[in-house]
Write a protein that holds these residues in place. Structure first.
Motif, short mmCIF file in Angstrom:
data_model
loop_
_atom_site.label_atom_id
_atom_site.label_comp_id
_atom_site.label_asym_id
_atom_site.label_seq_id
_atom_site.Cartn_x
_atom_site.Cartn_y
_atom_site.Cartn_z
N ASP A 32 -13.92 24.40 -43.73
CA ASP A 32 -13.70 24.63 -42.30
C ASP A 32 -14.68 23.86 -41.42
O ASP A 32 -14.50 23.78 -40.21
CB ASP A 32 -13.76 26.12 -41.96
N GLU A 33 -15.71 23.28 -42.02
CA GLU A 33 -16.66 22.47 -41.27
C GLU A 33 -16.11 21.08 -40.97
O GLU A 33 -16.70 20.33 -40.20
CB GLU A 33 -17.97 22.35 -42.06
N LYS A 38 -9.87 18.12 -43.19
CA LYS A 38 -9.62 19.40 -43.86
C LYS A 38 -8.32 19.32 -44.65
O LYS A 38 -8.27 19.73 -45.81
CB LYS A 38 -9.56 20.53 -42.85
N LEU A 81 -6.95 29.29 -47.48
CA LEU A 81 -7.18 28.24 -46.51
C LEU A 81 -5.88 27.63 -45.97
O LEU A 81 -5.81 27.25 -44.81
CB LEU A 81 -8.08 27.15 -47.12
N THR A 96 -4.31 29.79 -43.14
CA THR A 96 -5.01 29.94 -41.86
C THR A 96 -4.79 28.76 -40.95
O THR A 96 -4.37 27.73 -41.29
CB THR A 96 -6.54 30.13 -42.05
#
Length: 122
Positions: A67-68, A74, A119, A122
């Motif tokens: 998420d960074e 991503k 992941l 989301t």
């Protein structure tokens, strides 16, 4: 106020580097320990799976920080992680095809799949 831990040179310790060093040491020790496994089918399968186990662990840890990344990176990271998970899980499953997969390996594979699924949702 407590003083920040320092290295032998007196410089403050970097928590991220310290964590990385601890993790790296742990996996080096794991790989060394695999050399002492019995020379039977299960021992050989586990010994031959060491690099795949370490790779799956590395992917899992990387997914904790995905998420960074910006959105494009991503998406690419998730795609690459999925390929790595499938590849290394397939190698492990092939080695254990004629015997029950140890619960720790099964959990590792499941954890990496769960991390990707979470992941992606989301």
């Amino acid at each position: 106020m407590s003083e920040q831990p320092s290295s032998d040179t007196g410089e403050p310790l970097d928590a991220d580097k310290l964590t990385w060093s601890v993790l790296l040491g742990r996996w080096i020790e794991f790989a060394r320990g695999a050399l002492a496994l019995p020379d039977d089918a299960q021992g050989r399968a586990l010994r031959d799976s060491v690099s795949d186990i370490i790779a799956l662990q590395a992917v899992w840890f990387a997914l904790q920080h995905v998420d960074e990344l910006d959105a494009d990176e991503k998406a690419l990271g998730l795609d690459r992680a999925e390929v790595l998970i499938e590849r290394h899980a397939a190698f492990i499953n092939k080695r254990w095809a004629n015997r029950e997969l140890p619960s720790e390996l099964s959990a590792l594979i499941a954890d990496t799949h769960e991390a990707i699924a979470k992941l992606r949702s989301t």
